[in-house]
Design a protein around this motif. Structure first.
Motif, mmCIF file in Angstrom:
data_model
loop_
_atom_site.group_PDB
_atom_site.id
_atom_site.type_symbol
_atom_site.label_atom_id
_atom_site.label_comp_id
_atom_site.label_asym_id
_atom_site.label_seq_id
_atom_site.Cartn_x
_atom_site.Cartn_y
_atom_site.Cartn_z
ATOM 1 N N ALA A 1 0.488 -0.965 -0.030
ATOM 2 C CA ALA A 1 0.032 0.071 0.132
ATOM 3 C C ALA A 1 0.702 1.530 -0.037
ATOM 4 O O ALA A 1 1.860 1.137 0.424
ATOM 5 C CB ALA A 1 -1.172 0.006 1.292
ATOM 6 N N PRO A 2 0.576 2.186 -0.586
ATOM 7 C CA PRO A 2 -1.105 3.053 -1.464
ATOM 8 C C PRO A 2 -0.581 1.742 -2.915
ATOM 9 O O PRO A 2 -0.068 1.370 -3.167
ATOM 10 C CB PRO A 2 -1.227 3.582 -1.713
ATOM 11 C CG PRO A 2 0.565 4.172 -1.313
ATOM 12 C CD PRO A 2 1.571 3.266 -0.617
ATOM 13 N N ALA B 1 8.517 0.832 1.275
ATOM 14 C CA ALA B 1 6.465 -0.076 1.944
ATOM 15 C C ALA B 1 7.486 -1.525 1.794
ATOM 16 O O ALA B 1 7.764 -1.956 0.983
ATOM 17 C CB ALA B 1 5.769 0.544 0.908
ATOM 18 N N THR C 1 -6.960 7.297 1.355
ATOM 19 C CA THR C 1 -6.351 6.176 2.423
ATOM 20 C C THR C 1 -5.794 6.360 3.664
ATOM 21 O O THR C 1 -4.557 7.071 3.443
ATOM 22 C CB THR C 1 -6.109 5.277 0.930
ATOM 23 O OG1 THR C 1 -4.477 5.689 1.015
ATOM 24 C CG2 THR C 1 -7.184 5.020 0.098
ATOM 25 N N ARG D 1 -3.255 4.492 7.390
ATOM 26 C CA ARG D 1 -3.756 3.139 7.621
ATOM 27 C C ARG D 1 -3.373 3.551 9.356
ATOM 28 O O ARG D 1 -2.994 5.177 9.840
ATOM 29 C CB ARG D 1 -2.458 2.959 7.535
ATOM 30 C CG ARG D 1 -1.197 2.170 8.678
ATOM 31 C CD ARG D 1 -0.484 1.053 7.818
ATOM 32 N NE ARG D 1 0.588 0.064 8.646
ATOM 33 C CZ ARG D 1 0.719 -0.254 9.979
ATOM 34 N NH1 ARG D 1 1.587 1.262 10.210
ATOM 35 N NH2 ARG D 1 1.505 -1.008 10.676
ATOM 36 N N SER E 1 -6.911 -0.238 8.067
ATOM 37 C CA SER E 1 -7.018 0.543 6.639
ATOM 38 C C SER E 1 -8.366 1.710 6.715
ATOM 39 O O SER E 1 -9.598 0.930 6.702
ATOM 40 C CB SER E 1 -6.886 -0.252 5.320
ATOM 41 O OG SER E 1 -7.900 -1.585 4.963
ATOM 42 N N GLN F 1 -1.948 7.061 9.730
ATOM 43 C CA GLN F 1 -1.307 7.823 8.727
ATOM 44 C C GLN F 1 -2.115 7.825 7.924
ATOM 45 O O GLN F 1 -2.425 7.322 6.832
ATOM 46 C CB GLN F 1 0.139 6.849 8.507
ATOM 47 C CG GLN F 1 1.005 6.953 7.113
ATOM 48 C CD GLN F 1 2.221 5.976 6.811
ATOM 49 O OE1 GLN F 1 2.018 4.661 7.868
ATOM 50 N NE2 GLN F 1 2.991 5.969 5.893
ATOM 51 N N ARG F 2 -1.885 8.859 6.703
ATOM 52 C CA ARG F 2 -2.366 8.910 5.268
ATOM 53 C C ARG F 2 -1.794 8.428 4.714
ATOM 54 O O ARG F 2 -0.027 8.583 3.940
ATOM 55 C CB ARG F 2 -2.466 10.728 5.074
ATOM 56 C CG ARG F 2 -3.850 10.744 4.072
ATOM 57 C CD ARG F 2 -3.593 12.732 3.816
ATOM 58 N NE ARG F 2 -3.503 13.356 4.436
ATOM 59 C CZ ARG F 2 -4.856 13.924 4.300
ATOM 60 N NH1 ARG F 2 -6.213 13.230 3.320
ATOM 61 N NH2 ARG F 2 -5.451 14.189 5.294
ATOM 62 N N LEU F 3 -1.841 7.771 3.742
ATOM 63 C CA LEU F 3 -1.151 6.625 2.385
ATOM 64 C C LEU F 3 -1.456 7.188 1.519
ATOM 65 O O LEU F 3 -0.738 7.725 0.505
ATOM 66 C CB LEU F 3 -1.379 5.546 2.424
ATOM 67 C CG LEU F 3 -1.334 4.638 3.315
ATOM 68 C CD1 LEU F 3 -1.527 3.568 3.180
ATOM 69 C CD2 LEU F 3 0.290 4.751 3.794
ATOM 70 N N SER F 4 -2.911 8.488 1.014
ATOM 71 C CA SER F 4 -2.857 8.832 -0.259
ATOM 72 C C SER F 4 -3.788 9.984 -0.243
ATOM 73 O O SER F 4 -4.723 9.413 0.526
ATOM 74 C CB SER F 4 -2.751 7.051 -1.392
ATOM 75 O OG SER F 4 -4.214 7.219 -0.976
#
Length: 413
Positions: free
Chosen positions: A136-137, A157, A220, A222, A289, A323-326
């Protein structure tokens, strides 16, 4: 010169899709071909073999993207790109992503069959890790290609087993050592991605082709909830730091905050991991997620801004890290290119309709660096990310015919 659409073979396209489905085939008739796995590498190796057998030039880049080039007459002209991805969900179907790659390959075969080289080269591309199921992402390869994410960031990642993208990519590069490396990125004249709709609209309304207007936004996250392991029989409720209870409280708070009666907001908890995951132990850690989508960018951003606060408010005695992934906002593809796609479909007497994409695609990242379009074909009942995913040979071929003529038109700009 005959149009390349007349050289598109419905049977050959169908056979190629069935052949590719052998790589990672599941007992239930689907595909498990996750990014940078042995199955993914085997599928890429087969695609390279097919391309080289008809004179296409294979190359790969440092982000794991694979390219097959149909050379144009003007080597200095920026190429036209078309493709999608070969990786799948763990219980994926035979058409998601791979159709876009093999439709582009069939279109390139058809263009070659006309006997006249286009002015611009046409690159068939398989982007690395679109799905994001293992790492991810998602959409890593296209994001790096477009300059949206640094290569070093994606290499770090990890999957659920702690394997880093960099490690898995090194193994894939060993398996594809016969394919030369190319530089990351570069000028692109246009990008067109064909894909199954992943929705029921085209099938329900009887249209074999959809001209995609744009892609709804997707953010998205985590979330890691840290508690403390304790004995289920001896620890007191008042002293527990139960990560599972805290995490489920967060999920319910998020679901309530993002509920809308019009069912426009799409809120999904697709992954939920509990440690130590033992029946008689209070959970010490939970990782989950968040997939949050909405077509209105302002609304999506407003909801996204609430995630960390909502999780913190429900954490109880535990700690939480969000945690912001995208953060991909909604986008609209250029009208001029969409109109060219409509005109091609009209010339072929192929019924079409405009529609948005509710799912994310690699075209999102290409849109930022070059004129981009997407073509949809129906999938049965809209079922996707599922081993029961299904599409008809005639619809798949109809989309490919439109794609072939559009690619040649763009390649002769």
């Amino acid at each position: 010169m005959a149009a390349p659409s007349s050289f598109v073979s419905e049977q050959r396209l169908w056979d190629s899709l069935q052949a590719m489905a052998r790589f990672g085939a599941t007992a239930a008739g689907g595909v498990n071909r996750q990014a940078l796995s042995q199955e993914d590498s085997a599928a890429q190796t087969e695609l390279v073999r097919w391309g080289q057998s008809i004179g296409m030039l294979a190359s790969r880049d440092a982000a794991g993207n694979l390219f097959l080039r149909l050379p144009g007459s003007d080597a200095s002209a920026a190429p036209v790109l078309s493709g999608s991805h070969l990786d799948s969900q763990p219980t994926g179907g035979k058409f998601d992503g791979v159709y876009g790659v093999l439709a582009a390959f069939e279109a390139a075969r058809a263009i070659r069959a006309t006997g006249v080289a286009p002015r611009r080269s046409i690159d068939v591309v398989a982007w690395m890790n679109e799905e994001g199921s293992r790492f991810a992402p998602g959409m890593m390869g296209s994001a790096v290609f477009a300059g949206d994410r640094p290569l070093d960031t994606i290499l770090a990642a990890q999957d659920a087993q702690g394997v880093r993208v960099g490690e898995a990519l090194a193994l894939q590069q060993e398996r594809l050592a016969h394919v030369p490396l190319r530089a990351l990125g570069g000028a692109v004249h246009a990008f067109v991605e064909a894909h199954i709709e992943q929705g029921p609209v085209l099938e329900r309304e009887g249209f074999p082709v959809g001209i995609v207007s744009g892609i709804q936004g997707k953010h998205t996250f985590r979330v890691e909830v840290i508690g403390e392991a304790a004995h289920a029989g001896t620890s007191q409720r008042s002293e527990r730091k139960d990560a599972l209870l805290a995490a489920t409280g967060m999920v319910q708070a998020l679901a309530a905050a993002f509920h809308d009666f019009d069912d426009i907001t799409k809120f999904t908890i697709g992954r939920f991991e509990v440690l130590p995951n033992a029946p008689s132990v209070v959970a010490a850690k939970v990782v989950f997620s968040i997939d949050l989508r909405h077509p209105d960018t302002a609304r999506l951003r407003a909801m996204s801004a609430q995630v960390e606060h909502l999780c913190a408010a429900a954490r109880g005695p535990c700690e939480v890290q969000v945690q912001r992934l995208s953060a991909a906002d909604s986008l609209e593809f250029p009208e001029a290119l969409r109109q060219r796609a409509r005109a091609v479909a009209d010339r072929l007497a192929t019924p079409w309709r405009d529609l948005p994409s509710a799912a994310g695609h690699d075209a999102r990242y290409l849109h930022a660096v070059t004129p981009t379009a997407m073509l949809f074909v129906p999938c049965h009942l809209g079922i996707t990310h599922n081993e029961a995913e299904s599409a008809t040979p005639s619809d798949l071929a109809a989309g490919t015919r439109v794609l072939a003529d559009l690619l040649l038109e763009l390649a002769n700009d």
